[in-house]
Design a protein around this motif. Structure first.
Motif: not given
Length: 254
Positions: A80-87, A105-107, A109-117, A211-218
């Motif tokens: 939740h801190e990661l998402r708040a800081r990334a907004l 974030v890792l969850h 055995q996969g990547v869980l999307i915690v925020h999407h713009v 490492p606590v997560g990753a951010v990317g564009v698609t």
């Protein structure tokens, strides 16, 4: 009404009891407060203790909350801190790149999307928060696999499914991709997971430089790439966003 599991309800009640009031409670206190037989209460406490959710003081025999609950709580707060800081930074990235932005974030055995713009246009889009992406083929997953030892173990031991003819599944070739990711500080997925789609991602670190997560564009390949190459301005924007979030998490300069 859905049926509930009584033993889990009782275990949850014990944890709430130990979380409030006195710091440590004896077996008699717990059993009487919850209206349980001592044998039943002791069996549940023993199980919670084995899982690390409860600890027993050796001298007094009293029980208190265990370290495993703290770890789980910190994991919840970290996301939740990661998402708040990334907004703010992810909004800026969506505007500058013109593409959708994902925070993962890792969850399990996969990547869980915690925020999407959403991509900043008028097209119809579906919110993908809570969706899972594979570790081995997506840009987010490769970044996590390259920088997070737990993610690396997961992806090496798992079956790497070929989603498209471009998906890298062989272990030697995949490890080569991770070496490249670490060397340049970002990862890409050009039609390795979905036909016609390209992604770029970079790692986010916390104050411990973990490492606590990753951010990317698609986006569509024709927008993310130019003349068959990833657009350098989008790569730079993704890396700048990851650095900014990392700084806000206390990581300092990368």
């Amino acid at each position: 009404m859905a049926r509930t599991i009584q033993s889990l309800e009782r275990a949850a009640a014990m944890l709430r009891l130990l979380a409030g009031g006195e710091r440590r409670l004896g077996l008699s206190d717990i059993s009487s407060s919850l209206g349980l037989a001592k044998g039943t209460a002791h069996g549940i406490l023993r199980t919670l203790q084995q899982e690390g959710f409860v600890e027993q003081d050796a001298a007094s025999g009293r029980y208190q909350l265990g370290a495993e609950l703290l770890r789980l709580g910190n994991s919840y707060l970290d996301v939740h801190e990661l998402r708040a800081r990334a907004l703010v930074w992810t909004d800026d990235l969506a505007r500058s790149s013109g593409e959708s932005v994902y925070l993962g974030v890792l969850h399990q055995q996969g990547v869980l999307i915690v925020h999407h713009v959403f991509r900043p246009d008028d097209s119809r889009q579906v919110l993908e928060v809570g969706a899972m992406q594979p570790l081995h083929s997506t840009a987010l997953g490769k970044v996590l696999s390259a920088y997070d030892p737990v993610a690396h173990s997961e992806v090496v031991e798992a079956e790497r499914e070929p989603f498209t003819p471009r998906t890298v599944t062989g272990l030697t070739d995949f490890e080569g991709l991770l070496d490249l990711t670490r060397a340049r500080g970002w990862a890409a997925d050009v039609e390795e997971t979905w036909d016609g789609v390209a992604s770029i991602a970079a790692p986010i670190h916390d104050r411990r430089r973990m490492p606590v997560g990753a951010v990317g564009v698609t986006g569509a390949v024709e927008r993310v790439c130019r003349d068959g190459e990833l657009r350098p301005e989008i790569v730079a924007a993704v890396r700048d966003c990851a650095r900014a979030v990392s700084r806000d998490l206390g990581a300092g300069r990368f």
